[in-house]
Structure formats: C-alpha cells, structure tokens
Design a protein around this motif. Structure first.
Motif: not given
Length: 267
Positions: A4-7, A14-15, A60-62
């Motif tokens: 995971f990354v934060e954006a 992601y893989e 991923s987030s909503d």
C-alpha cells in the motif's frame, strides 16, 4: 503480495513482482489488479511488474466525493513516484487506458512508453453519440438492479466463452465490485473526450487490440493508429475486449517485444 501507499488521504493497494525495467498495468472498470494475473506471472522474469487497485476498487480506499479522471491520474502518479518507477512502461486496459492518457497529459515525465489495450479516448472521444447513449442507458439499468441481482459484467468482453482457467478469478473480481465506483467511472467515460491529445503523444506507443473486440472495436484502434505519431498496432487474433485474458501469451509477447525495443530512457 499486496502492498500500500498513501495518496492524498487515500490508501492505494498494488502488487509488485520481478526485477528489471518498470512495467505498470492499469485495469479497467469493474476490475482490480487481479485481472493482470497472467501478465504479473508471465513478465516478472524480465520486468518490475506493478498492478494497482485504483481508488474505489480491490483493496484500495473508497472514492472520495467529486473524484474525477484527474484524481485517478494523479493517484497513479503518486504511486509511481512513491515506488520510484518513473519513467515507466505503462499499460492500460479499457477504462484504464483512458486513465493512462490523462496521466500522460498531466505527468508526461513519468511515462516512458504507452501501451493501450482495447481502450478508448473516453467513450465520447471514441464512440458514436448513439452508442454512448445506449451504454449509459444499459449501465443505469444494470446499476438499478435489486440487491442480489446486481451483475457488473459488461456485455461483449470475450470473443468466445471466458477461458475456463480464469472463470473463478472473474467471479471473485465481480463479487468485489463496488456499484458506486462503477457508476462513477461509466459517467466519466460518457463525458470524456481525450482524442485531441492523441496527435501530441511523443513517446513510443503500442496498441494491442482483440480482433473481435465488441466494446472497443477495431475501428477505434484505427482511430488511435491514425492520430498518434508512429504507433505500433498488434491485433490479437481470436480475442475480444479482454485480450489479456483470452490470449495472454500473445499479449505478453507483444508487450515484451515492444518494451525491449524501447527501454526507458532510450528516447
């Protein structure tokens, strides 16, 4: 393994597999990174292969409110920068190719090559107006189905029956589709026209199209071929819209040959 990354307050999954030049895959609507299973497995021997779950999909987030095509493109840019992958080979399937075009428009320095697979310059930019209206009407009917009857499978994805080995995968992905995300994406596609960007693409571009694609027919591929300076078009015989699953070995070969011919930094 999922990472995971934060954006911008979003958690993007992601893989990532393999080592070598970066090769990033962007999935279509009603999908997530799992749709690239044969590409992750088949190309990791030569490339650092990354596939994301876009915001609102997979793990991923909503989606935030008022999230537009720019949000998807900028989120993908954050992922590429966080992983240190630019400039990268970037491949987009269907809706994912439209996201990729917006990424290129806003962040061209992150893109070494464009790989457009059975895609559109937005529905508005690639399809006749009556076809866009028909798709919008069909989507509204699908999204209005009662709980338990919602089926996010869009018509015309395969030239024949889906390959048996991918039927469980497709069922698992469909079960995780978020109706709000799909409704949002289809609305964006109906209003998006990026056809004016195509003549200004200045990186090597590969067009991969299923011979019998019923959703983005070969006439759309020819539009891309005529508008983009010096592209390479590979038609996948016997395949429909989901050519990466229907003929994965052929698609992987086309991607591999193209990326070898255009290593990042060579232009």
């Amino acid at each position: 393994m999922v990472e995971f990354v934060e954006a911008g307050g979003l958690r993007i999954a992601y893989e990532r597999v393999g080592e070598g030049p970066p090769l990033v895959f962007v999935h279509g609507a009603a999908e997530d990174s799992r749709i690239w299973e044969p590409q992750l497995a088949g190309l990791a021997d030569e490339f650092t292969v990354v596939a994301w779950d876009e915001p609102g999909a997979g793990r991923s987030s909503d989606l935030p409110e008022r999230f537009g095509l720019v949000g998807y493109a900028d989120g993908l840019a954050v992922l590429l920068k966080a992983l240190g992958l630019g400039p990268a080979h970037i491949a987009g399937l269907s809706w994912g190719g439209t996201v990729l075009l917006e990424l290129y428009r806003r962040h061209p320095g992150l893109v070494a090559t464009l790989i457009m697979i059975d895609t559109y310059a937005g529905w508005k930019g690639s399809l006749p107006a009556d076809e866009v209206r028909a798709r919008v009407a069909g989507a509204r009917k699908m999204l209005a189905a009662p709980d338990g009857e919602f089926d996010p499978t869009l018509p015309g994805l395969f030239a024949n029956d889906p390959p048996a080995r991918f039927v469980p995968l497709l069922a698992a992905i469909a079960a995780d589709v978020r109706p709000a995300t799909l409704e949002h994406e289809l609305a964006i596609m109906a209003e998006t026209d990026l056809s004016d960007l195509l003549p200004h693409i200045a990186v090597p571009t590969l067009l991969i199209w299923g011979q019998y694609d019923a959703r983005s027919p070969l006439v759309v591929a020819r539009q891309f071929e005529e508008a983009i300076p010096d592209p390479t078009l590979v038609v996948i015989e016997g395949a429909g819209h989901m050519s990466n699953l229907e003929r994965p070995e052929r698609v992987n070969d086309a991607v591999r040959d193209f990326c070898r011919a255009h290593p990042p930094g060579s232009g």
